[in-house]
Design an enzyme around this catalytic site. Structure first.
Site, PDB file in Angstrom:
ATOM      1  N   LYS A 107       6.020   2.485  37.258  1.00  0.00           N
ATOM      2  CA  LYS A 107       5.828   2.365  38.714  1.00  0.00           C
ATOM      3  C   LYS A 107       5.628   0.902  39.051  1.00  0.00           C
ATOM      4  O   LYS A 107       4.903   0.208  38.366  1.00  0.00           O
ATOM      5  CB  LYS A 107       4.572   3.136  39.139  1.00  0.00           C
ATOM      6  CG  LYS A 107       4.874   4.478  39.766  1.00  0.00           C
ATOM      7  CD  LYS A 107       3.609   5.188  40.153  1.00  0.00           C
ATOM      8  CE  LYS A 107       3.211   4.929  41.599  1.00  0.00           C
ATOM      9  NZ  LYS A 107       2.106   5.780  42.029  1.00  0.00           N
ATOM     10  N   HIS A 109       4.587  -0.086  42.146  1.00  0.00           N
ATOM     11  CA  HIS A 109       3.687  -0.160  43.300  1.00  0.00           C
ATOM     12  C   HIS A 109       2.441   0.660  42.978  1.00  0.00           C
ATOM     13  O   HIS A 109       2.342   1.219  41.887  1.00  0.00           O
ATOM     14  CB  HIS A 109       4.388   0.390  44.543  1.00  0.00           C
ATOM     15  CG  HIS A 109       4.794   1.816  44.387  1.00  0.00           C
ATOM     16  ND1 HIS A 109       5.946   2.185  43.715  1.00  0.00           N
ATOM     17  CD2 HIS A 109       4.192   2.961  44.764  1.00  0.00           C
ATOM     18  CE1 HIS A 109       6.022   3.508  43.710  1.00  0.00           C
ATOM     19  NE2 HIS A 109       4.976   4.005  44.330  1.00  0.00           N
TER      20      HIS A 109
END
Ligand code: OMP
Length: 220
Positions: A107, A109
């Site tokens: 990921k 973010h």
């Protein structure tokens, strides 16, 4: 000691066949091996199947060569649910352990990172679904090895297909020797064969499984 096909195992195998979790036919495995049977843990999707699965994991964790541990690690994707339900089961029996898993995708973010849940610190046990040639479990072990404060102490497999690994030895033997930790199965091929023989009516399936074992199996 000979492995015993107890009532719990019989009930679990029966439910697995009934729900299409344990299938007979022709399947190409991740390793390229062509198998006459397949165990799909992703089809353990009812509350009662999950409940008997978590009980089986919890039992192995308290009554096998698996030593004391702090965190259960469930490799994505199927191991995630398996480790989670097992942590719940253990907690109901008064034993508190952490639960952690990996993401398959990074990921970029939010919280970031590939690891979710409990910090991977202390003694770790991996909860996995099926062991064939050992590729999947080695990937999971690498994740634990990459964590400086984590020590792998054991692996529990729902099904050990009792096959050869990358060489002539069994996958279990290879991985146990390489990483120095015990691998414990809830079910193995021997249990499945014993069940089919006891039940009767599985002549063709048993023939095909025995043929397959000549190519990829280990002495059992
Ligand atoms: P290895 O990586 O060869 O040990 O294969 C294990 C993985 O194959 C498991 O994590 C499953 O994703 C998948 N698999 C099953 O789910 N059930 C089987 O009966 C056989 C396999 C397989 O492809 O070998």
């Amino acid at each position: 000691a000979a492995r015993e096909l107890n009532q719990e195992k019989i009930a679990f195998i029966e439910a697995a066949i009934e729900h299409g979790v344990l299938l007979f036919g022709e399947f190409t495995l991740k390793s390229g091996r062509k198998s006459p049977y397949f165990f799909n843990a992703g089809l353990l999707y009812t509350g009662s199947l999950l409940s008997s699965t978590s009980k089986a994991y919890a039992k192995i964790l308290t009554s096998s060569r698996i030593p004391e541990f702090d965190v259960l690690f469930g490799p994505a994707y199927k191991g995630i649910a398996l480790a989670a339900i097992t942590a719940v089961d253990l907690s109901r029996a008064g034993r508190e352990v952490g639960f952690a898993y990996n993401r398959k995708e990074k990921k970029d973010h939010g919280e970031g990172g590939v690891l979710v849940g409990s910090p991977l610190k202390g003694r770790i046990v991996i909860i996995d679904d099926v062991l064939t040639r050992g590729t999947a479990i080695r990937e999971a072990i690498e994740i634990i090895k990459s964590q400086p404060e984590a020590t792998l102490v054991g692996v529990v497999q729902l099904v050990d297909r009792q096959e050869r690994g990358t060489g002539d030895k069994s996958t279990v033997q290879e991985v146990e020797e390489e990483f120095g930790v015990p691998i414990e199965p809830i079910l193995n091929l021997q249990d499945i064969i014993a069940y089919l023989e006891k039940k009767g009516g599985y002549t063709k399936e048993l023939e095909d499984i025995k043929e397959y074992r000549k190519n990829y199996g280990i002495e059992i």
